[in-house]
Design a protein around this motif. Structure first.
Motif, PDB file in Angstrom:
ATOM      1  N   TRP A  59       0.826  -1.204   0.000  1.00 47.49           N
ATOM      2  CA  TRP A  59       0.000   0.000   0.000  1.00 47.49           C
ATOM      3  C   TRP A  59       0.863   1.257   0.000  1.00 47.49           C
ATOM      4  O   TRP A  59       0.556   2.236  -0.679  1.00 47.49           O
ATOM      5  N   SER A  60       1.939   1.243   0.781  1.00 47.77           N
ATOM      6  CA  SER A  60       2.813   2.417   0.855  1.00 47.77           C
ATOM      7  C   SER A  60       3.511   2.692  -0.465  1.00 47.77           C
ATOM      8  O   SER A  60       3.826   3.846  -0.775  1.00 47.77           O
ATOM      9  N   ILE A  65      -0.149   7.698   2.187  1.00 49.84           N
ATOM     10  CA  ILE A  65      -1.173   7.567   3.233  1.00 49.84           C
ATOM     11  C   ILE A  65      -2.278   6.673   2.689  1.00 49.84           C
ATOM     12  O   ILE A  65      -2.872   6.969   1.656  1.00 49.84           O
ATOM     13  N   PHE A  66      -2.534   5.576   3.357  1.00 51.79           N
ATOM     14  CA  PHE A  66      -3.595   4.686   2.886  1.00 51.79           C
ATOM     15  C   PHE A  66      -4.799   4.810   3.822  1.00 51.79           C
ATOM     16  O   PHE A  66      -4.684   4.934   5.038  1.00 51.79           O
ATOM     17  N   ARG A  67      -5.966   4.806   3.204  1.00 50.66           N
ATOM     18  CA  ARG A  67      -7.219   4.980   3.934  1.00 50.66           C
ATOM     19  C   ARG A  67      -7.661   3.646   4.522  1.00 50.66           C
ATOM     20  O   ARG A  67      -7.454   2.583   3.927  1.00 50.66           O
ATOM     21  N   TYR A 109      -0.298  16.807   6.621  1.00 49.17           N
ATOM     22  CA  TYR A 109      -0.085  15.371   6.848  1.00 49.17           C
ATOM     23  C   TYR A 109       0.443  14.694   5.585  1.00 49.17           C
ATOM     24  O   TYR A 109       1.305  13.806   5.658  1.00 49.17           O
ATOM     25  N   GLN A 110      -0.043  15.116   4.438  1.00 55.10           N
ATOM     26  CA  GLN A 110       0.429  14.571   3.170  1.00 55.10           C
ATOM     27  C   GLN A 110       1.893  14.939   2.933  1.00 55.10           C
ATOM     28  O   GLN A 110       2.683  14.111   2.455  1.00 55.10           O
ATOM     29  N   ILE A 111       2.266  16.164   3.251  1.00 50.91           N
ATOM     30  CA  ILE A 111       3.666  16.590   3.105  1.00 50.91           C
ATOM     31  C   ILE A 111       4.568  15.746   4.000  1.00 50.91           C
ATOM     32  O   ILE A 111       5.644  15.287   3.583  1.00 50.91           O
ATOM     33  N   LEU A 112       4.131  15.507   5.234  1.00 50.16           N
ATOM     34  CA  LEU A 112       4.925  14.700   6.164  1.00 50.16           C
ATOM     35  C   LEU A 112       5.065  13.261   5.681  1.00 50.16           C
ATOM     36  O   LEU A 112       6.167  12.696   5.687  1.00 50.16           O
ATOM     37  N   ALA A 113       3.960  12.657   5.250  1.00 41.14           N
ATOM     38  CA  ALA A 113       4.005  11.260   4.790  1.00 41.14           C
ATOM     39  C   ALA A 113       4.864  11.122   3.535  1.00 41.14           C
ATOM     40  O   ALA A 113       5.613  10.145   3.386  1.00 41.14           O
ATOM     41  N   ASN A 114       4.774  12.073   2.621  1.00 39.84           N
ATOM     42  CA  ASN A 114       5.613  12.019   1.420  1.00 39.84           C
ATOM     43  C   ASN A 114       7.089  12.184   1.764  1.00 39.84           C
ATOM     44  O   ASN A 114       7.952  11.547   1.146  1.00 39.84           O
ATOM     45  N   ASN A 124      10.006  -0.398   7.129  1.00 39.81           N
ATOM     46  CA  ASN A 124       8.703  -0.960   7.491  1.00 39.81           C
ATOM     47  C   ASN A 124       8.405  -0.833   8.984  1.00 39.81           C
ATOM     48  O   ASN A 124       7.623  -1.609   9.522  1.00 39.81           O
ATOM     49  N   LYS A 125       9.020   0.124   9.655  1.00 37.88           N
ATOM     50  CA  LYS A 125       8.782   0.341  11.075  1.00 37.88           C
ATOM     51  C   LYS A 125       7.780   1.459  11.353  1.00 37.88           C
ATOM     52  O   LYS A 125       7.372   1.659  12.487  1.00 37.88           O
ATOM     53  N   LEU A 126       7.401   2.196  10.319  1.00 41.51           N
ATOM     54  CA  LEU A 126       6.486   3.313  10.498  1.00 41.51           C
ATOM     55  C   LEU A 126       5.616   3.459   9.259  1.00 41.51           C
ATOM     56  O   LEU A 126       6.135   3.459   8.135  1.00 41.51           O
ATOM     57  N   PHE A 127       4.299   3.594   9.484  1.00 36.47           N
ATOM     58  CA  PHE A 127       3.352   3.766   8.385  1.00 36.47           C
ATOM     59  C   PHE A 127       2.379   4.889   8.730  1.00 36.47           C
ATOM     60  O   PHE A 127       2.141   5.190   9.907  1.00 36.47           O
ATOM     61  N   PHE A 128       1.815   5.486   7.686  1.00 36.89           N
ATOM     62  CA  PHE A 128       0.851   6.578   7.833  1.00 36.89           C
ATOM     63  C   PHE A 128      -0.489   6.136   7.230  1.00 36.89           C
ATOM     64  O   PHE A 128      -0.513   5.634   6.106  1.00 36.89           O
TER      65      PHE A 128
END
Length: 342
Positions: A59-60, A65-67, A109-114, A124-128
């Protein structure tokens, strides 16, 4: 008597030796089955965890960011096993919800996740992820959540603590502040990369071109440059903008206002002395401008040599502006007991 007792004791010892292996065999068999079951359960957990991580990584790779709906939330966030941290934004982005703050927070939030997805430290230790109210109402009810947007951190083990909920009202939702909070909770440091924004550069270029063109057209009459009133107005505008907290808003990115989810009441003045709303800074700007206008009218009434009646009216108007708006401003300052954060 002694000769008879000796064989009897040997026979009893032989019976005990024969019965001992036979009695311990079920116990050993049970222990072996238990070990096999535990090993199989551990292997099953490892396989389940590997499948979850693989799915999240897939998904990432498609979207930073996955819903999530209720089923996905319970499977990938609430249910063990889990060896990764999950940052979740609970929001309400549907147009009928009319949540302008949610849209602004979603952009940060999108800027941070990107920034995390395309950094060299990505792992693979952190996901949004994101849970929209209209897609996961049961999740909001399960967490007793009645406001949006809200950011939460779900650690690899255990339940979220109080510090795992981001203090949006006090800190704001800027991507840099979110990254700092994530670093405190997960030890994962994210360097925020904002997309280039040329609107400021274009606006500055247009302003310089306009001023340059105006000076060129009026090159034979530049007396307006020495106009004290014009420069005074420009200076006052800058002072009003700075004293109202516009720079603090630009740095912190607070919401425009706050709507109480229980009674629907909208608050334009923040109750804490460590934060403010954007609407609050606009109110302070207008109040300062009105008080300044009143002082200017009072000075005009005192120094001008016009009609006495006209000067008296100007004086009363100026005094009314100062008294009314200063009392309003004072009431706001009293609610901010320790002063403003800027």
């Amino acid at each position: 008597m002694g000769a008879r007792a000796a064989p009897s004791r040997r026979r009893q010892a032989g019976r005990r030796l024969r019965y001992l292996p036979t009695g311990s065999f079920p116990f050993l068999l049970l222990l072996l089955l238990l070990c096999i079951q535990l090993g199989g359960g551990q292997k099953k957990k490892e396989n389940l965890l590997a499948e979850k991580v693989e799915q999240l990584m897939e998904w990432s790779s498609r979207r930073s960011i996955f819903r999530m709906n209720g089923d996905k939330f319970r499977k990938f966030i609430k249910a063990p096993p889990r060896n990764y941290s999950m940052i979740v934004m609970f929001t309400a982005l549907q147009p009928q919800r009319q949540c302008s703050v949610c849209r602004q927070a979603n952009e940060e939030y999108q800027i941070l996740a990107n920034s995390w997805r395309y950094s060299s430290a990505f792992c693979n230790k952190l996901f949004f992820s994101m849970v929209d109210y209209d897609e996961g109402t049961d999740v909001f009810q399960q967490l007793n959540m009645n406001s949006a947007p809200t950011f939460m951190h779900f650690p690899p083990k255990g339940r979220p603590k109080r510090a795992d909920t981001f203090d949006l009202q006090r800190i704001g939702f800027a991507a840099e502040q979110l990254a700092k909070w994530i670093a405190d909770r997960t030890d994962v440091h994210i360097r925020v990369f904002r997309p280039p924004n040329y609107s400021g550069t274009i606006a500055l270029a247009l302003l310089v071109s306009l001023v340059g063109g105006l000076l060129y057209l009026r090159r034979n009459n530049l007396e307006f440059i020495y106009n004290k009133t014009g420069w005074a107005m420009v200076s006052l505008c800058i002072v009003f903008a700075m004293t109202s907290g516009q720079m603090w808003n630009h740095i912190r990115g607070p919401p425009y206002a706050h709507k109480n989810p229980h009674n629907g009441q909208v608050s334009y003045i923040h109750g804490s002395s460590q934060a403010q709303f954007v609407a609050e800074s606009h109110i302070i700007l207008v109040l300062n401008a009105a008080i300044t206008m009143g002082m200017v009218l009072l000075n005009e009434a005192a120094t001008s040599k016009g009609d006495v009646g006209k000067r008296r009216i100007i004086c009363l108007v100026g005094l009314g502006l100062v008294v009314f708006f200063f009392s309003f401003l004072l009431s706001i300052f009293r609610s901010k007991y320790h002063g403003y954060p800027y």
